[in-house]
Design a protein around this motif. Structure first.
Motif, PDB file in Angstrom:
ATOM      1  N   ILE A 285       0.876  -1.175   0.000  1.00 24.07           N
ATOM      2  CA  ILE A 285       0.000   0.000   0.000  1.00 24.07           C
ATOM      3  C   ILE A 285       0.913   1.224   0.000  1.00 24.07           C
ATOM      4  O   ILE A 285       1.646   1.468   0.963  1.00 24.07           O
ATOM      5  N   VAL A 286       0.888   1.968  -1.089  1.00 22.69           N
ATOM      6  CA  VAL A 286       1.765   3.113  -1.266  1.00 22.69           C
ATOM      7  C   VAL A 286       0.942   4.376  -1.044  1.00 22.69           C
ATOM      8  O   VAL A 286      -0.040   4.631  -1.755  1.00 22.69           O
ATOM      9  N   ILE A 287       1.331   5.153  -0.045  1.00 23.21           N
ATOM     10  CA  ILE A 287       0.670   6.422   0.253  1.00 23.21           C
ATOM     11  C   ILE A 287       1.374   7.514  -0.543  1.00 23.21           C
ATOM     12  O   ILE A 287       2.556   7.816  -0.315  1.00 23.21           O
ATOM     13  N   ASN A 288       0.669   8.077  -1.502  1.00 23.62           N
ATOM     14  CA  ASN A 288       1.222   9.125  -2.357  1.00 23.62           C
ATOM     15  C   ASN A 288       0.793  10.498  -1.844  1.00 23.62           C
ATOM     16  O   ASN A 288      -0.124  10.624  -1.018  1.00 23.62           O
ATOM     17  N   LYS A 289       1.457  11.532  -2.354  1.00 19.32           N
ATOM     18  CA  LYS A 289       1.166  12.931  -2.014  1.00 19.32           C
ATOM     19  C   LYS A 289       1.383  13.176  -0.521  1.00 19.32           C
ATOM     20  O   LYS A 289       0.569  13.832   0.151  1.00 19.32           O
ATOM     21  N   THR A 290       2.481  12.638   0.019  1.00 20.70           N
ATOM     22  CA  THR A 290       2.785  12.881   1.435  1.00 20.70           C
ATOM     23  C   THR A 290       3.188  14.320   1.694  1.00 20.70           C
ATOM     24  O   THR A 290       3.247  14.749   2.856  1.00 20.70           O
ATOM     25  N   ASP A 291       3.517  15.065   0.627  1.00 22.26           N
ATOM     26  CA  ASP A 291       3.807  16.476   0.841  1.00 22.26           C
ATOM     27  C   ASP A 291       2.566  17.270   1.217  1.00 22.26           C
ATOM     28  O   ASP A 291       2.663  18.384   1.734  1.00 22.26           O
ATOM     29  N   VAL A 292       1.372  16.701   0.955  1.00 24.26           N
ATOM     30  CA  VAL A 292       0.117  17.361   1.312  1.00 24.26           C
ATOM     31  C   VAL A 292      -0.437  16.798   2.617  1.00 24.26           C
ATOM     32  O   VAL A 292      -0.825  17.547   3.521  1.00 24.26           O
ATOM     33  N   MET A 293      -0.464  15.450   2.722  1.00 23.88           N
ATOM     34  CA  MET A 293      -0.995  14.819   3.936  1.00 23.88           C
ATOM     35  C   MET A 293      -0.322  13.477   4.122  1.00 23.88           C
ATOM     36  O   MET A 293      -0.189  12.704   3.175  1.00 23.88           O
ATOM     37  N   LYS A 294       0.079  13.202   5.368  1.00 25.32           N
ATOM     38  CA  LYS A 294       0.709  11.947   5.730  1.00 25.32           C
ATOM     39  C   LYS A 294      -0.256  11.118   6.574  1.00 25.32           C
ATOM     40  O   LYS A 294      -1.255  11.646   7.091  1.00 25.32           O
ATOM     41  N   ASN A 313      -4.016  -8.339   6.408  1.00 23.06           N
ATOM     42  CA  ASN A 313      -3.235  -8.930   5.319  1.00 23.06           C
ATOM     43  C   ASN A 313      -1.777  -8.982   5.780  1.00 23.06           C
ATOM     44  O   ASN A 313      -1.080  -7.955   5.826  1.00 23.06           O
ATOM     45  N   SER A 314      -1.329 -10.174   6.125  1.00 20.52           N
ATOM     46  CA  SER A 314       0.007 -10.325   6.720  1.00 20.52           C
ATOM     47  C   SER A 314       1.127  -9.990   5.750  1.00 20.52           C
ATOM     48  O   SER A 314       2.201  -9.572   6.162  1.00 20.52           O
ATOM     49  N   ASN A 315       0.908 -10.181   4.459  1.00 18.69           N
ATOM     50  CA  ASN A 315       1.972  -9.936   3.483  1.00 18.69           C
ATOM     51  C   ASN A 315       1.881  -8.549   2.860  1.00 18.69           C
ATOM     52  O   ASN A 315       2.383  -8.326   1.762  1.00 18.69           O
ATOM     53  N   THR A 316       1.228  -7.610   3.532  1.00 20.81           N
ATOM     54  CA  THR A 316       1.058  -6.258   3.011  1.00 20.81           C
ATOM     55  C   THR A 316       1.922  -5.285   3.797  1.00 20.81           C
ATOM     56  O   THR A 316       1.964  -5.335   5.039  1.00 20.81           O
ATOM     57  N   GLU A 317       2.630  -4.403   3.077  1.00 19.89           N
ATOM     58  CA  GLU A 317       3.472  -3.386   3.707  1.00 19.89           C
ATOM     59  C   GLU A 317       2.966  -2.008   3.333  1.00 19.89           C
ATOM     60  O   GLU A 317       2.338  -1.806   2.287  1.00 19.89           O
ATOM     61  N   LEU A 318       3.273  -1.041   4.196  1.00 21.62           N
ATOM     62  CA  LEU A 318       2.876   0.343   3.968  1.00 21.62           C
ATOM     63  C   LEU A 318       4.124   1.156   3.609  1.00 21.62           C
ATOM     64  O   LEU A 318       5.120   1.153   4.336  1.00 21.62           O
ATOM     65  N   LEU A 319       4.072   1.860   2.463  1.00 24.50           N
ATOM     66  CA  LEU A 319       5.172   2.699   1.996  1.00 24.50           C
ATOM     67  C   LEU A 319       4.637   4.096   1.710  1.00 24.50           C
ATOM     68  O   LEU A 319       3.446   4.265   1.400  1.00 24.50           O
ATOM     69  N   GLN A 320       5.518   5.086   1.775  1.00 28.64           N
ATOM     70  CA  GLN A 320       5.116   6.473   1.580  1.00 28.64           C
ATOM     71  C   GLN A 320       6.062   7.148   0.587  1.00 28.64           C
ATOM     72  O   GLN A 320       7.268   6.891   0.585  1.00 28.64           O
ATOM     73  N   LEU A 321       5.496   8.043  -0.234  1.00 33.95           N
ATOM     74  CA  LEU A 321       6.298   8.800  -1.193  1.00 33.95           C
ATOM     75  C   LEU A 321       5.527  10.030  -1.642  1.00 33.95           C
ATOM     76  O   LEU A 321       4.325  10.176  -1.367  1.00 33.95           O
ATOM     77  N   SER A 322       6.245  10.885  -2.371  1.00 27.47           N
ATOM     78  CA  SER A 322       5.644  12.055  -2.999  1.00 27.47           C
ATOM     79  C   SER A 322       6.262  12.236  -4.370  1.00 27.47           C
ATOM     80  O   SER A 322       7.465  12.491  -4.489  1.00 27.47           O
ATOM     81  N   CYS A 323       5.462  12.066  -5.413  1.00 24.20           N
ATOM     82  CA  CYS A 323       5.975  12.183  -6.777  1.00 24.20           C
ATOM     83  C   CYS A 323       6.264  13.631  -7.160  1.00 24.20           C
ATOM     84  O   CYS A 323       7.002  13.865  -8.116  1.00 24.20           O
ATOM     85  N   VAL A 324       5.696  14.581  -6.416  1.00 22.47           N
ATOM     86  CA  VAL A 324       5.938  15.983  -6.742  1.00 22.47           C
ATOM     87  C   VAL A 324       7.340  16.391  -6.300  1.00 22.47           C
ATOM     88  O   VAL A 324       8.106  17.020  -7.045  1.00 22.47           O
TER      89      VAL A 324
END
Length: 659
Positions: A285-294, A313-324
């Motif tokens: 699960i990739v959280i995008n637009k972290t420059d606006v909201m985390k 979901n045991s095999n699911t990881e959380l990642l964060q990024l900002s493409c801007v």
């Protein structure tokens, strides 16, 4: 597995199809036939046309059928993608129509070839041929819609991206306008259209990048909405097909700022809806637009829902990024690639049949086979590896090179300076040969015969001994030792004489052969001295073989008198020299080609009236041969008897069929 369809040949329309086949038949086969030919020849002429046309139709149709993919042979991903884009039933019907047309054309050709066997005239054969070609063309005209449909499918298939279902793949999915295309453009060089509105991406886009010297492919899928599969359109079904069939790492993008137009709860609901498609796959699960909201900025209830989504979901990881701002883009890419490589390696090691092991706890499958072939050397417990210095170094036998040390080891550079310098001294490479005996270093390169070195048995004084033997041979020959005499009856002497004759003969043959190869080359092998013979010598030779030489002698003397003046005329006959030939040709009497019979149609008749009559009779006699040499069915000449209105100019009424 074939992953690109750009090499499928273009599909012509029905009219282009007919023109291609009939023009090929016209070019490849004879075009002339006459009623005066035998009926068997006429039947064969038109039978060949019908068969060739049928074979060309079938060949072209078979090429189209083989060019398109067979749904039962391709990967399930490509099969479902074709079904989504073009409807597999329509695709099968179009190919089946071409296959049926091919079979009907073969039937028509077979029936009309059977009828042509019993045709009785040129007109009947031509009518049957026209009927056969007409029925084939009618069958081809009925393929108008399938051919147009297949050409459109071919053009669209050529524009599809080349996706390999078996390689390392990152699959990007999620709601529209959450930043999927921006991430693909950041990690690859794919030319993806990035716009601030939803459903910018309407098809699958593929980009490639390298990580740890391995090639990865990243696939950007169109946005998906949370509704049943039956209500999804073609754009959304492409994403579902890729998620379901591609063995990849799933990157589910979420926008917590809700700038995409969808709430966080709706995005989590979509993840739950398509979660069955993620079975046996790595999910991030990739959280995008972290420059606006985390995630830390969400309300506690939403944070708890997101945390529950990860724990379920045991095999699911959380990642964060900002493409801007490109913050975390490379970290997300590296983390996903590392997990994907480790997962693929573990799957490969566990696959395959369990190998037979010596112990029960030994690893099985490919891992067991691999470890069975690899021996890992490990030091014994308590062992210590100490440094070792050779004794020669300790004793000073081998020490550092010093140019001022008189006892130093002489290098090739030093030897060169002592022996005259560069250009005078030449390095001796053979002195460093590592042989059993140092005296062998400068021996010639050995040549082995029957396991023995030939040079070990060569006498160094062989040339001097051979010269002494030849001198002794000449002396014995001069003394008459080899002359035959009745008094010498010793078998040993007779054998010596025979061998000497053989040696002498062989030596002469070898000398002659070498002389011919060296001097003659492309010249005549007759010596120049034997080309010229006198008339007296020729007459003597004829008498010696018992022939009468009067006629050749008179002819030779007459040629000599014509070839040179009387003052220089002698008994010598030189007929092969260029000067004699040039004189004889230059003094040849002039002739009249028209009256002396040297012309093409001249008869050697001096009377003009008689000569004209003879020429007319010769032309009449040539007429029969000209008739036998007239053009045949394979000639490409178009006679003037062809109807001009069928071949050129403006056409209005009637037919333009000229085949």
């Amino acid at each position: 597995m074939k992953t690109t369809w750009k090499d499928i040949a273009p599909v012509p329309t029905s009219q282009e199809f007919i023109d291609i086949v009939l023009s090929r038949t016209q070019r490849r086969l004879p075009t002339q036939i006459r009623a005066g030919f035998k009926i068997s020849r006429i039947r064969g002429f038109y039978t060949r046309k019908v068969k060739f046309t049928s074979e060309t139709f079938c060949e072209k149709l078979q090429a189209i059928l083989e060019g398109f993919p067979r749904l039962q042979d391709v990967h399930p991903f490509h099969k479902d993608l074709l079904n989504t884009l073009y409807d597999a039933d329509h695709f099968r019907i179009a190919l089946g129509t071409l296959s049926t047309a091919k079979r009907l054309i073969e039937t028509v050709a077979r029936d009309y070839v059977r009828l042509l066997k019993y045709a009785q005239s040129l007109f009947q054969c031509k009518s049957l041929k026209r009927a056969a070609l007409g029925r084939m063309a009618t069958i081809c005209k009925r393929l108008k819609d399938p051919l147009v449909y297949l050409e459109q499918v071919r053009q669209h298939l050529g524009r599809l991206p080349s996706i390999d279902p078996n390689t390392r793949t990152l699959l990007i999915c999620g709601y529209p306008n959450v930043g999927k295309s921006s991430f693909l453009k950041s990690v690859t060089r794919a030319d993806v259209d990035v716009q601030p509105y939803a459903f910018t991406t309407k098809s699958l886009f593929v980009g490639h990048f390298d990580y740890k010297y391995l090639r990865f492919q990243a696939i950007d899928t169109p946005g998906i909405l949370d509704h049943p599969l039956e209500e999804m359109n073609t754009i959304e079904m492409q994403s579902i097909t890729a998620i379901a069939h591609l063995r990849s790492a799933i990157l589910y993008f979420m926008d917590l700022s809700e700038q995409c137009g969808y709430s966080v709860a709706a995005q989590m609901a979509l993840f739950t809806s398509i979660k069955p498609l993620f079975a046996n796959k790595l999910v991030f699960i990739v959280i995008n637009k972290t420059d606006v909201m985390k995630p830390e900025d969400l309300d506690p209830e939403t944070q708890q829902q997101l945390q529950d989504l990860l724990t379920q979901n045991s095999n699911t990881e959380l990642l964060q990024l900002s493409c801007v701002t490109n913050e975390g883009v490379q970290e997300v890419k590296n983390a996903v690639c590392d997990r994907l490589i480790a997962d693929r390696v573990a799957a490969k090691l566990k696959s395959g049949q369990a190998s037979q092991s010596a112990t029960d706890d030994a690893p099985s499958g490919r891992l067991g086979d691999l470890l069975a072939r690899i021996h890992v050397a490990r030091p014994l417990p308590g062992s210590v590896s100490e440094t070792y210095i050779p004794e020669a170094v300790k004793s000073g036998t081998y020490k550092k090179y010093d140019k001022n040390d008189p006892e130093r080891k002489m290098l090739e550079r030093d030897l060169e300076e002592q022996n005259g310098g560069a250009g005078v001294y030449n390095i001796d490479l053979k002195k460093t040969y590592d042989l059993a005996n140092d005296e062998w270093n400068h021996d010639k390169v050995p040549e082995f015969f029957n396991g023995k070195n030939v040079f070990d048995y060569v006498d160094p004084d062989i040339e001097e001994k051979l010269a002494a033997l030849e001198a002794e041979e000449e002396r014995l020959t001069a003394e008459g030792f080899y002359d035959e005499s009745d008094s010498m009856e010793d078998e040993e002497d007779a054998e010596i004489r025979m061998k000497a004759d053989l040696i002498r003969t062989k030596t002469g043959l070898m000398k002659n052969e070498a002389r011919m190869k060296k001097s003659l080359k492309n010249k005549a092998q007759i010596p120049r001295a034997k080309k010229q013979r006198t008339v007296g010598q020729m007459e003597k030779h004829f008498h010696s073989i018992g022939l009468d030489a009067s006629a050749p002698t008179d002819r030779a003397r007459a040629q000599i008198r014509n070839a040179r003046p009387a003052s220089t005329m002698g008994d010598e006959m030189d007929l092969d020299t260029p000067s004699a030939r040039a004189k004889s040709v230059s003094r040849a009497p002039k002739t009249n080609r028209l009256t002396d019979g040297l012309g093409k149609t001249a008869t050697g008749i001096t009377d003009p009236a008689t000569r004209t009559k003879a020429e007319r009779i010769a032309k009449l006699g040539q007429r029969q041969m000209n008739r036998m040499a007239r053009q045949g069915e394979a000639d490409r000449h178009e006679t003037a008897s062809l109807p001009a209105h069928l071949l050129k100019g403006k056409r209005k009424m009637g037919t333009n069929r000229s085949r």
